[in-house]
Scaffold this active site. Structure first.
Site, PDB file in Angstrom:
ATOM      1  N   HIS A  12      34.650  29.738  40.865  1.00  0.00           N
ATOM      2  CA  HIS A  12      34.733  30.862  39.937  1.00  0.00           C
ATOM      3  C   HIS A  12      35.373  30.412  38.628  1.00  0.00           C
ATOM      4  O   HIS A  12      35.972  29.344  38.549  1.00  0.00           O
ATOM      5  CB  HIS A  12      35.650  31.962  40.508  1.00  0.00           C
TER       6      HIS A  12
ATOM      7  N   TYR B 188      41.873  34.812  44.887  1.00  0.00           N
ATOM      8  CA  TYR B 188      41.481  33.410  45.055  1.00  0.00           C
ATOM      9  C   TYR B 188      42.459  32.657  45.957  1.00  0.00           C
ATOM     10  O   TYR B 188      43.641  32.986  46.022  1.00  0.00           O
ATOM     11  CB  TYR B 188      41.436  32.693  43.702  1.00  0.00           C
TER      12      TYR B 188
ATOM     13  N   LYS C  79      26.682  38.050  37.544  1.00  0.00           N
ATOM     14  CA  LYS C  79      27.577  37.545  36.508  1.00  0.00           C
ATOM     15  C   LYS C  79      27.318  36.058  36.360  1.00  0.00           C
ATOM     16  O   LYS C  79      26.740  35.442  37.250  1.00  0.00           O
ATOM     17  CB  LYS C  79      29.046  37.831  36.813  1.00  0.00           C
TER      18      LYS C  79
ATOM     19  N   CYS D 277      29.541  33.621  36.184  1.00  0.00           N
ATOM     20  CA  CYS D 277      30.625  32.856  36.804  1.00  0.00           C
ATOM     21  C   CYS D 277      30.083  31.837  37.813  1.00  0.00           C
ATOM     22  O   CYS D 277      29.266  32.214  38.653  1.00  0.00           O
ATOM     23  CB  CYS D 277      31.557  33.856  37.477  1.00  0.00           C
TER      24      CYS D 277
ATOM     25  N   HIS E   8      29.893  31.378  42.042  1.00  0.00           N
ATOM     26  CA  HIS E   8      29.846  32.808  42.338  1.00  0.00           C
ATOM     27  C   HIS E   8      28.471  33.389  42.017  1.00  0.00           C
ATOM     28  O   HIS E   8      27.919  34.169  42.795  1.00  0.00           O
ATOM     29  CB  HIS E   8      30.948  33.515  41.542  1.00  0.00           C
TER      30      HIS E   8
END
Length: 158
Positions: A15, A44, A140, A142, A120
């Protein structure tokens, strides 16, 4: 006290924090943001600072909160950065972050042989059903770099 059941780890998910290039962000501020969103702790398991320092987040034995639907069997690693000064996705990793990420991923693969390393965005749904999650399907951007290509450059085979 009952012994905690060991988690089966099948995925290592990379990420970014989606913060501007070069902006120092603390682990405490990430944790505060996650707590404000209702998480029980930082989401995380590891955070990689601009200088390459690897900070521990959640213990690996605890399910993370970083990739909906995949948390139970994964380890989440985030690097500080991921967007340019205008908020657009960009691989902002410093050389120190890249080196630290490679070391950490190799260490985790030693602990969890057979785990897959992905970004991700690679967990976005394959909306057109062609077997490939394409950029137009990403929920997204990421971690804002192509993990598969990066793995090859650091000598990690998947």
């Amino acid at each position: 006290m009952a012994a905690q059941k060991k988690r089966t780890i099948t995925d290592i998910i990379l990420h970014c924090t989606a913060t501007p290039e070069g902006k120092a962000v603390t682990v405490a501020s990430i944790k505060a943001g996650h707590l404000a969103r209702g998480f029980k702790d930082i989401g995380y398991h590891y955070i990689i600072d601009l200088d390459g320092t690897i900070h521990k987040g959640r213990d690996e034995s605890i399910i993370g909160a970083h990739c909906t639907g995949f948390n139970a069997h994964s380890i989440g690693i985030s690097y500080i950065g991921g967007v340019d000064k205008n908020g657009n996705p960009k691989d902002t990793r410093t050389e120190a972050q890249k080196a630290a990420m490679a070391r950490l991923v190799k260490e985790l693969l030693g602990k969890y042989p057979g785990a897959k390393v992905k970004g991700h965005r690679d967990y976005s749904p394959d909306l057109n059903g062609n077997g490939t999650v394409e950029p137009c399907e990403w929920i997204k951007a990421c971690p804002c770099f192509e993990v598969k290509t990066w793995l090859t450059t650091v000598g990690i085979k998947q």
